[in-house]
Write a protein that holds these residues in place. Structure first.
Motif, PDB file in Angstrom:
ATOM      1  N   PRO A 183       0.890  -1.134  -0.030  1.00 46.44           N
ATOM      2  CA  PRO A 183       0.093  -0.225   0.046  1.00 46.44           C
ATOM      3  C   PRO A 183       0.673   1.278   0.060  1.00 46.44           C
ATOM      4  O   PRO A 183       1.624   1.570   0.767  1.00 46.44           O
ATOM      5  N   ARG A 184       0.616   2.152  -0.917  1.00 42.81           N
ATOM      6  CA  ARG A 184       1.330   3.493  -0.991  1.00 42.81           C
ATOM      7  C   ARG A 184       1.029   4.277  -0.035  1.00 42.81           C
ATOM      8  O   ARG A 184       2.112   5.025   0.575  1.00 42.81           O
ATOM      9  N   ASP A 185       0.033   4.157   0.677  1.00 45.55           N
ATOM     10  CA  ASP A 185      -0.390   4.918   1.619  1.00 45.55           C
ATOM     11  C   ASP A 185       0.315   4.919   2.923  1.00 45.55           C
ATOM     12  O   ASP A 185       0.858   5.938   3.571  1.00 45.55           O
ATOM     13  N   ILE A 186       0.825   3.912   3.244  1.00 41.90           N
ATOM     14  CA  ILE A 186       1.533   3.498   4.479  1.00 41.90           C
ATOM     15  C   ILE A 186       2.912   4.141   4.306  1.00 41.90           C
ATOM     16  O   ILE A 186       3.440   4.798   5.248  1.00 41.90           O
ATOM     17  N   ILE A 187       3.588   4.052   3.179  1.00 46.51           N
ATOM     18  CA  ILE A 187       4.795   4.742   2.955  1.00 46.51           C
ATOM     19  C   ILE A 187       4.543   6.235   2.976  1.00 46.51           C
ATOM     20  O   ILE A 187       5.614   7.096   3.502  1.00 46.51           O
ATOM     21  N   GLU A 188       3.812   6.968   2.343  1.00 48.65           N
ATOM     22  CA  GLU A 188       3.619   8.397   2.151  1.00 48.65           C
ATOM     23  C   GLU A 188       3.086   8.947   3.618  1.00 48.65           C
ATOM     24  O   GLU A 188       3.683   9.585   4.127  1.00 48.65           O
ATOM     25  N   ASN A 189       2.343   8.134   4.365  1.00 53.82           N
ATOM     26  CA  ASN A 189       2.282   8.750   5.688  1.00 53.82           C
ATOM     27  C   ASN A 189       3.464   8.598   6.616  1.00 53.82           C
ATOM     28  O   ASN A 189       3.519   9.313   7.276  1.00 53.82           O
ATOM     29  N   ALA A 190       4.237   7.548   6.239  1.00 57.20           N
ATOM     30  CA  ALA A 190       5.607   7.632   7.068  1.00 57.20           C
ATOM     31  C   ALA A 190       6.400   8.686   6.705  1.00 57.20           C
ATOM     32  O   ALA A 190       7.042   9.196   7.367  1.00 57.20           O
ATOM     33  N   ARG A 191       6.344   9.088   5.521  1.00 55.56           N
ATOM     34  CA  ARG A 191       7.239  10.191   4.922  1.00 55.56           C
ATOM     35  C   ARG A 191       6.797  11.446   5.407  1.00 55.56           C
ATOM     36  O   ARG A 191       7.447  12.250   5.882  1.00 55.56           O
ATOM     37  N   VAL A 192       5.355  11.617   5.455  1.00 55.94           N
ATOM     38  CA  VAL A 192       4.692  12.717   6.171  1.00 55.94           C
ATOM     39  C   VAL A 192       5.178  12.905   7.799  1.00 55.94           C
ATOM     40  O   VAL A 192       5.375  14.081   8.115  1.00 55.94           O
ATOM     41  N   ASP A 193       5.190  11.811   8.219  1.00 57.77           N
ATOM     42  CA  ASP A 193       5.786  11.916   9.594  1.00 57.77           C
ATOM     43  C   ASP A 193       6.988  12.013  10.083  1.00 57.77           C
ATOM     44  O   ASP A 193       7.874  12.100  10.968  1.00 57.77           O
ATOM     45  N   GLY A 194       7.765  12.312   8.816  1.00 56.18           N
ATOM     46  CA  GLY A 194       9.341  12.705   9.190  1.00 56.18           C
ATOM     47  C   GLY A 194      10.135  11.149   8.982  1.00 56.18           C
ATOM     48  O   GLY A 194      11.500  11.511   9.276  1.00 56.18           O
ATOM     49  N   ALA A 195       9.827  10.367   8.435  1.00 57.12           N
ATOM     50  CA  ALA A 195      10.859   9.031   8.531  1.00 57.12           C
ATOM     51  C   ALA A 195      11.469   9.197   7.284  1.00 57.12           C
ATOM     52  O   ALA A 195      10.957   9.552   6.220  1.00 57.12           O
ATOM     53  N   THR A 196      12.871   8.611   7.117  1.00 62.80           N
ATOM     54  CA  THR A 196      13.779   8.577   6.318  1.00 62.80           C
ATOM     55  C   THR A 196      13.407   7.392   5.427  1.00 62.80           C
ATOM     56  O   THR A 196      12.797   6.541   5.597  1.00 62.80           O
ATOM     57  N   GLU A 197      13.971   7.607   4.384  1.00 59.13           N
ATOM     58  CA  GLU A 197      14.011   6.361   3.285  1.00 59.13           C
ATOM     59  C   GLU A 197      14.450   5.159   4.201  1.00 59.13           C
ATOM     60  O   GLU A 197      13.784   3.749   3.905  1.00 59.13           O
ATOM     61  N   PHE A 198      15.648   5.085   4.899  1.00 62.59           N
ATOM     62  CA  PHE A 198      16.180   4.064   5.446  1.00 62.59           C
ATOM     63  C   PHE A 198      15.137   3.432   6.461  1.00 62.59           C
ATOM     64  O   PHE A 198      15.083   2.249   6.721  1.00 62.59           O
ATOM     65  N   GLN A 199      14.750   4.343   7.147  1.00 69.59           N
ATOM     66  CA  GLN A 199      13.791   4.083   8.134  1.00 69.59           C
ATOM     67  C   GLN A 199      12.309   3.269   7.636  1.00 69.59           C
ATOM     68  O   GLN A 199      12.071   2.442   8.291  1.00 69.59           O
ATOM     69  N   ILE A 200      11.891   3.946   6.631  1.00 68.11           N
ATOM     70  CA  ILE A 200      10.836   3.137   6.018  1.00 68.11           C
ATOM     71  C   ILE A 200      11.383   1.907   5.355  1.00 68.11           C
ATOM     72  O   ILE A 200      10.419   0.972   5.562  1.00 68.11           O
TER      73      ILE A 200
END
Length: 382
Positions: free
Chosen positions: A270-287
């Motif tokens: 799901p794309r929503d999970i990844i985009e929500n994580a980016r909005v919350d400030g998660a880095t690519e490595f953390q995602i």
């Protein structure tokens, strides 16, 4: 009407028959190898594994007791005993004293020995040798018998291979050498492919589509095409005669499929999970480490099964990249080939060694098969 939702196709029976045929095609050789590993050399030589539960007729070469066991009875020198080992139940139908005439006498008949004296052989294997002069020689006389023997299974083959036999040390060393090759050659491509698959699935950069097409094209490159050039490269940089070279070879040959398989799975997340994580400030490595890897476990496990099976059963890459005249890095597949050369007649040892070799992949497959289907079907349905 077959295409209407909810109806069963008329070709369902063909699918079922195909599945049964494929299962039988893989199951029968495995069962045959397992049964043969518990049989004696004589039984393997005289009948197929599918007859292992039934009595079989065998031609055996046996020896009487040595002349030193003779006793003088009523003026005759006598040697008595049984041709068969203690506890072996067999029935002799015909026998002989020459390899050219193994069926000259029936059970209970008496034959004249070439060096003097007579011998009488009964159906149960008991015999009596008589002579007016002392028997001479260091070994007993050979008796060729045709006997019906009951089904016999033994653990002696596994004891010979795994515990106390001549092949024990070599097979044990080859087993650990195979683990040394297989485990890193499975983990390394998974680690590299997971990073690459995430980048190709969720990161935008120039040339991404061409890179994906190039990886797909690498799937059809024959393994044999790259062996010699890669070996020359490894020898040139000094890693062509050890484990590092074979690890890198397996990694290179396994990466295209690993990246392709993992990328297809990650794209379906799901794309929503990844985009929500980016909005919350998660880095690519953390995602990648906190979200993508846990969700991609079925795909990782499915590739791990494939890679483990390929590297464990590999012979060609090991022969090319593990150049060692001392045998210190010999893997199990190569060791079995060497057993075939030195023990060409000992099929029971070969069958046992081969089943020991496939037992580990079987355990890995059955332990992780539920992830295999989930990982292979990932991305097929949106």
């Amino acid at each position: 009407m077959d295409n209407i939702a909810g109806t069963k196709s008329s070709l369902t029976w063909a699918v079922h028959l195909s599945v049964v045929a494929l299962v039988a095609l893989w199951l029968f050789p495995t069962v045959g190898l397992l049964v043969s590993s518990f049989r004696t050399a004589d039984q393997i030589a005289t009948s197929g594994w599918w007859k292992s539960m039934f009595p079989s007729e065998q031609n055996l070469t046996l020896r009487t007791d040595a002349p030193e066991t003779q006793a003088q009875i009523d003026g005759l020198y006598v040697i008595e005993g049984k041709l068969f080992e203690e506890g072996k139940d067999a029935t002799i139908s015909v026998w002989g004293i020459s390899s050219r005439a193994i069926a000259d006498f029936n059970a209970g008949d008496t034959a004249e020995l070439r060096k003097g004296g007579t011998v009488t052989v009964q159906a149960d294997g008991s015999y009596r040798m008589e002579n007016a002069e002392p028997f001479e020689g260091s070994r007993g006389s050979r008796i060729f018998v045709t006997a019906e023997t009951p089904p016999e299974f033994t653990w002696a083959n596994y004891k010979n291979v795994l515990i106390t036999g001549d092949a024990t040390d070599n097979m044990t060393k080859a087993f650990f050498n195979t683990l040394t090759v297989t485990i890193p050659a499975t983990i390394i491509p998974i680690l590299i492919a997971a990073f690459a698959a995430y980048a190709l699935a969720w990161m935008d950069f120039p040339g991404r589509a061409l890179l994906i097409a190039f990886i797909v094209a690498l799937l059809v490159v024959p393994l044999q095409l790259a062996l010699i050039p890669l070996l020359r490269l490894h020898l040139g940089i000094g890693i062509g005669k050890g484990y590092l070279g074979v690890w890198l070879a397996h990694t290179g040959f396994g990466l295209p499929l690993a990246i392709y398989l993992l990328r297809n799975y990650m794209v379906g997340l799901p794309r929503d999970i990844i985009e929500n994580a980016r909005v919350d400030g998660a880095t690519e490595f953390q995602i990648f480490t906190k979200i993508i890897l846990p969700l991609s476990f079925p795909a990782l496990a499915s590739f791990a099964i494939f890679q483990f099976l390929w590297t464990w059963n590999d012979l060609l890459v090991s022969l090319v990249f593990l150049i060692d005249a001392t045998g210190e890095t010999t893997v199990m597949t190569k060791q079995i080939v060497e057993l075939l050369g030195t023990r060409g007649g000992n099929w029971e040892i070969l069958a046992t060694s081969a089943f020991v070799s496939i037992s580990v992949p079987l355990l890995v497959f059955f332990a992780m098969q539920k992830y295999l289907v989930r990982g292979l079907l990932a991305g097929s349905v949106k």
